[in-house]
Each structure stands twice: as structure tokens, then as C-alpha cells.
Design a protein around this motif. Structure first.
Motif, PDB file in Angstrom:
ATOM      1  N   SER A 239       0.709  -1.109   0.178  1.00 49.49           N
ATOM      2  CA  SER A 239       0.030  -0.011  -0.101  1.00 49.49           C
ATOM      3  C   SER A 239       0.959   1.231  -0.083  1.00 49.49           C
ATOM      4  CB  SER A 239      -0.977   0.229   1.198  1.00 49.49           C
ATOM      5  OG  SER A 239      -1.754  -1.128   1.509  1.00 49.49           O
ATOM      6  N   ARG A 240       0.370   2.356  -0.626  1.00 48.16           N
ATOM      7  CA  ARG A 240       0.952   3.548  -0.481  1.00 48.16           C
ATOM      8  C   ARG A 240       0.037   4.543   0.220  1.00 48.16           C
ATOM      9  NH1 ARG A 240       5.341   4.300  -3.571  1.00 48.16           N
ATOM     10  NH2 ARG A 240       5.942   2.527  -4.964  1.00 48.16           N
ATOM     11  N   ASN A 242      -1.464   7.813   2.836  1.00 45.58           N
ATOM     12  CA  ASN A 242      -1.348   9.214   3.272  1.00 45.58           C
ATOM     13  C   ASN A 242      -2.126   9.454   4.383  1.00 45.58           C
ATOM     14  OD1 ASN A 242      -0.697  11.928   3.315  1.00 45.58           O
ATOM     15  ND2 ASN A 242      -2.100  12.431   1.680  1.00 45.58           N
ATOM     16  N   THR A 252      -5.496   6.479  -1.577  1.00 48.99           N
ATOM     17  CA  THR A 252      -4.325   6.624  -0.503  1.00 48.99           C
ATOM     18  C   THR A 252      -4.723   6.817   1.125  1.00 48.99           C
ATOM     19  OG1 THR A 252      -4.029   8.938  -0.969  1.00 48.99           O
ATOM     20  CG2 THR A 252      -2.892   7.164  -2.259  1.00 48.99           C
TER      21      THR A 252
END
Length: 315
Positions: A239-240, A242, A252
């Protein structure tokens, strides 16, 4: 008393036979105890060997500063922050879905379901579902939740797939906990004028709560380490995330249940199937963290069970 006084005394031959019989039983008991002790000792030794080996191989990397707090894309120290978050978030969503359903199902089977072929068929279906291989559940989840329901490769698809084989385990655990409550407590509550529902909520559930909580926490450890079902439903790509994102529909955003996710167990599978330079150390470090988390789940289950038993039974 008169019959005992007039009973003939045992002959020397009978006494010898009795002594030999007692000695033979004692010898058999010692042999059985020794075999069972050896089996338990072997299991404990095997478990200890696995734990020590994994900790020895991955303990160093797991304790490296940044391993738990850095993302896997960090160039300095590749970490497992996102995978760790995805594992706990997946577990939370799964429990939020499976626990209420399992609790309701167990209460119905114990207190309300009639004793007929329908109830018997439902119990058989629950036991059958609990024995299904997780990869089969994952394939079904891929076809139904991902494709038919249109949820795609996402956290919600993975959580519902995990729920499918978590519910039967929880239903059986909660059902057994409710059945273990003494019948006298039910009868006393009903005799005081309480309805069946009031008896269940105010008498049965508090009495069975220690066993229920223990079962839930232990099942959480099983869900936390699951991989096969998630590969087909929630994905395997790292996963990426934020954490500053406020858009719940953003791919994100960490709390978006319709985004793909990669748990610790799936991350281990991905790194071993697609090895890269330095991935071996990360695999063992991730395995160490996963092992410690599962062990903590089991310890927590025992602690919570004993604590609730003392509080609810006033001991």
C-alpha cells in the motif's frame, strides 16, 4: 454387617492375583502417563524451537529503528508501517462484521431454534464452512465480492471473505460458552418472571462473557495471520498511504475500505514469491512481528478471560 462378617476371607492365591492386578494397573498408568508427557513435551519443544528460530532470524531486523515506522518504499530503512496498519485495520473490519452476526447466530441456536432437521442442517453447514480451506474461500470471494458485487480488490472484499470462515468458529465458540452456563441459572431467571430475551441478556451473556471474549481474541489471532484468502480479495501490492488525507474515497486514504491492502502475512508471501536484494531479511523481520502479534493475542485472551471471570463472578 452380618454378611460382611460372614464373608469368607480371600485365599492366598486370590490375594496374589489381586496384588498382581494392582501392580499391572499401576505399571500401565505409569506407561500411559509417560507417553502423554512425552507427547506434550515434544509439542512444547517444537513450538519453542519455531519461536526461537524465527526470533533469532528476524529479531535483529525487527528491532532496527524505523522498521516498524517506515513504509516499504523508504530508501534508508525499508519498513512495514503500511502493512502493519493494513493488518490491524483488516482485523478490525472483520471483527465488526463477524462478531455481531456470530453472537446473534449462537444465541438463536442455543435459546430459540427448535430441535428439528432445519436446526441440524444449519449446525452441519456451520461445521462444514469452518473446515473449508481458506484459499477456497478466497477464490469464492474473488468471484462474488470482487466481481459480482463490484467491490473490486479491496479491504471490504477481504474482510467479508475472512468473515466467511471466522463466523463458524465464533458461532461454535459462543454456542459452547452459552451451553456451559448452568441450567439452574436459566430456570431461576425465568421463574422470576424474566422473558427469554431478558434472561439471555442479563444472565446468560454475563456468565458466558469470559469464554466468549477469549474465543473472539483467539479467532482474531487466526484472522490476523491469514494470507491465502486475502491474496484473491484484498490484493498483495504494498500500500501507499497518506495519513494526512481527509478524502475517504481516495485510494491513499488509510481508512478507505474500497482500496487495496497488503497485510503482514500477504507481504511475506509476496516477498518470498518475488525476491529482491535484501528481501530475505525483511521477510524474517516481518515474520517476527507477525509471530509476536499472534502470541500477544493469545496472552491477551487468557488475561481478559481471567479478568472478566473475576469481575463477573465476584470472586
Amino acid at each position: 454387617m452380618a454378611n460382611q462378617a460372614n464373608a469368607p476371607a480371600a485365599t492366598p492365591t486370590q490375594q496374589r492375583d489381586l496384588s498382581a492386578h494392582v501392580a499391572r494397573i499401576g505399571k500401565q498408568d505409569k506407561i500411559a502417563t509417560g507417553i502423554l508427557t512425552a507427547i506434550v513435551g515434544f509439542v512444547l519443544l517444537l513450538l519453542a524451537a519455531i519461536i526461537v528460530y524465527i526470533l533469532a532470524r528476524g529479531g535483529g531486523i525487527a528491532l532496527t529503528p524505523g522498521f516498524l515506522t517506515n513504509p516499504s518504499t523508504d530508501e534508508a530503512v525499508s519498513g512495514i508501517l503500511y502493512q502493519l496498519f493494513d493488518s490491524f485495520y483488516m482485523l478490525l473490519i472483520t471483527l465488526l462484521i463477524s462478531v455481531p452476526i456470530s453472537l446473534g447466530g449462537a444465541i438463536f441456536l442455543v435459546e430459540y431454534a427448535p430441535d428439528n432437521w432445519i436446526t441440524s442442517a444449519a449446525s452441519t453447514a456451520i461445521e462444514t464452512l469452518s473446515s473449508l480451506p481458506s484459499i477456497v474461500v478466497g477464490m469464492f470471494g474473488s468471484l462474488f465480492f470482487v466481481v459480482v458485487m463490484g467491490w473490486g480488490i479491496s479491504i471490504i472484499s477481504g474482510a467479508v471473505a475472512l468473515t466467511m470462515f471466522n463466523i463458524p468458529i465464533l458461532v461454535r465458540t459462543i454456542q459452547q460458552a452459552l451451553e456451559d452456563v448452568p441450567r439452574s441459572q436459566r430456570d431461576a431467571a425465568l421463574a422470576m418472571g424474566l422473558t427469554r430475551w431478558e434472561t439471555t441478556v442479563n444472565v446468560l451473556l454475563p456468565a458466558a462473557m469470559p469464554a466468549i471474549v477469549t474465543g473472539i481474541v483467539i479467532s482474531a489471532g487466526r484472522v490476523f495471520g491469514e494470507a491465502a484468502a486475502l491474496i484473491f480479495t484484498s490484493g498483495s501490492a504494498p500500500s501507499r498511504l497518506n495519513f494526512a488525507s481527509t478524502n475517504l474515497m481516495s485510494p491513499t486514504n488509510p481508512f478507505n475500505i474500497f482500496r487495496p491492502a497488503c497485510t503482514l502475512a500477504v507481504y511475506i508471501w509476496r516477498l518470498t514469491s518475488e525476491p529482491t536484494p535484501g528481501s530475505t531479511e525483511i521477510v524474517w523481520g516481518t515474520a517476527t512481528v507477525l509471530l509476536v502479534c499472534v502470541l500477544l493475542f493469545n496472552v491477551l485472551a487468557r488475561v481478559l478471560g481471567k479478568f472478566l471471570a473475576r469481575r463477573l463472578t465476584a470472586e
